[in-house]
Every structure is written in C-alpha cells, then in structure tokens.
Motif scaffolding. Structure first.
Motif, PDB file in Angstrom:
ATOM      1  N   MET A   1      -1.743  -6.855   4.758  1.00 35.42           N
ATOM      2  CA  MET A   1      -0.908  -6.111   3.808  1.00 35.42           C
ATOM      3  C   MET A   1      -1.379  -4.901   3.425  1.00 35.42           C
ATOM      4  N   PHE A   2      -0.747  -3.726   3.428  1.00 34.93           N
ATOM      5  CA  PHE A   2      -1.214  -2.267   3.472  1.00 34.93           C
ATOM      6  C   PHE A   2      -1.586  -1.969   1.809  1.00 34.93           C
ATOM      7  N   ASP A   3      -2.619  -1.460   1.636  1.00 32.26           N
ATOM      8  CA  ASP A   3      -2.964  -1.251   0.188  1.00 32.26           C
ATOM      9  C   ASP A   3      -3.010   0.265  -0.001  1.00 32.26           C
ATOM     10  N   PHE A   4      -1.891   0.639  -0.663  1.00 32.47           N
ATOM     11  CA  PHE A   4      -1.721   2.392  -0.813  1.00 32.47           C
ATOM     12  C   PHE A   4      -2.872   2.906  -1.838  1.00 32.47           C
ATOM     13  N   ASN A   5      -3.535   2.094  -2.516  1.00 37.53           N
ATOM     14  CA  ASN A   5      -4.332   2.354  -3.660  1.00 37.53           C
ATOM     15  C   ASN A   5      -5.701   2.938  -2.913  1.00 37.53           C
ATOM     16  N   LEU A   6      -6.065   2.182  -1.771  1.00 33.97           N
ATOM     17  CA  LEU A   6      -7.164   2.330  -1.021  1.00 33.97           C
ATOM     18  C   LEU A   6      -7.026   3.275   0.138  1.00 33.97           C
ATOM     19  N   THR A   8      -6.037   6.974   2.353  1.00 34.40           N
ATOM     20  CA  THR A   8      -5.723   8.406   2.385  1.00 34.40           C
ATOM     21  C   THR A   8      -4.358   8.658   2.621  1.00 34.40           C
ATOM     22  N   THR A   9      -4.003   9.810   2.098  1.00 36.83           N
ATOM     23  CA  THR A   9      -2.521  10.575   2.214  1.00 36.83           C
ATOM     24  C   THR A   9      -2.414  10.352   3.607  1.00 36.83           C
ATOM     25  N   PRO A  10      -2.928  10.791   4.670  1.00 36.17           N
ATOM     26  CA  PRO A  10      -2.438  10.641   6.218  1.00 36.17           C
ATOM     27  C   PRO A  10      -2.322   9.021   6.269  1.00 36.17           C
ATOM     28  N   GLU A  11      -2.926   8.255   5.776  1.00 31.15           N
ATOM     29  CA  GLU A  11      -2.689   6.865   6.202  1.00 31.15           C
ATOM     30  C   GLU A  11      -1.432   6.244   5.540  1.00 31.15           C
ATOM     31  N   ILE A  12      -1.337   6.720   4.315  1.00 28.52           N
ATOM     32  CA  ILE A  12       0.169   6.434   3.645  1.00 28.52           C
ATOM     33  C   ILE A  12       1.268   6.901   4.568  1.00 28.52           C
ATOM     34  N   CYS A  13       0.979   8.353   4.742  1.00 31.14           N
ATOM     35  CA  CYS A  13       2.327   8.860   5.517  1.00 31.14           C
ATOM     36  C   CYS A  13       2.669   7.968   7.008  1.00 31.14           C
TER      37      CYS A  13
END
Length: 103
Positions: A1-6, A8-13
């Motif tokens: 599961m992807f954790d948005f809190n942990l 970086t911005t490029p990883e979230i994008c």
C-alpha cells in the motif's frame, strides 16, 4: 500500500500517474483515446502516466475524462472531529489572514 505521508512529492506524482494509467487501462482506452476525450495531447497523457508531470488543469481534465471527478470532492474536505473543531473551522472560513508587520 502506498503511504502518502512517507513519500516525496515526485513519488506522490508518479503514484497518481500510475493510478490514472490503471484506470485508463481498466476502461480499455489507449493514451490517444484518453487524450482526445480529455482535450489534451497524447504527450501530456504520456508525461502524466510515466512521470506524474502535468499541470493541475491537465490533471483535472484527465480525471474528468476518466469519470473520476466526484473523487476530487473529498480531497481537501475538512474533517470534523469535535464540536470545537467545527466551530474553529467556521471561524476560519470568515476570517482574513493576519497582516504582516511592516517593521
């Protein structure tokens, strides 16, 4: 599961781009077809899906074309955990930001 809190911005994008790609593929559309439906170039779709790079406006156009616009409504909705938090949120809606001092 992807954790948005942990992440970086490029990883979230990049993750958002991957999720949009998965939705496009679930609908059986090519990048060209999605681009036509969203009113964008196929290069914009490619950049969004592969690198997570697009303007906010392009991102919203793709989301709408995929039929996911209702999901945007929950993004930044204030979550009320108590009556005090509800009152504070109501006051925040009516107040201006404090002025900066000019010293």
């Amino acid at each position: 599961m992807f954790d948005f809190n942990l992440s970086t911005t490029p990883e979230i994008c990049s993750e958002l781009g991957r999720r949009l790609r998965a939705r496009r593929l679930m609908q059986g559309w090519s990048q060209v077809e999605l681009a036509e439906r969203a009113g964008l170039s196929s290069g914009t779709i490619k950049n969004l899906e592969s690198r997570g790079q697009a303007s906010l406006e392009s991102f919203v156009q793709v989301v709408a074309a995929l039929g996911l616009a209702d999901d945007l409504g929950e993004l930044f909705r204030l979550k009320m955990v108590s009556i005090a938090a509800m009152e504070q949120a109501e006051r925040a809606n009516r107040q201006r930001a404090p002025r900066r001092s000019t010293r």
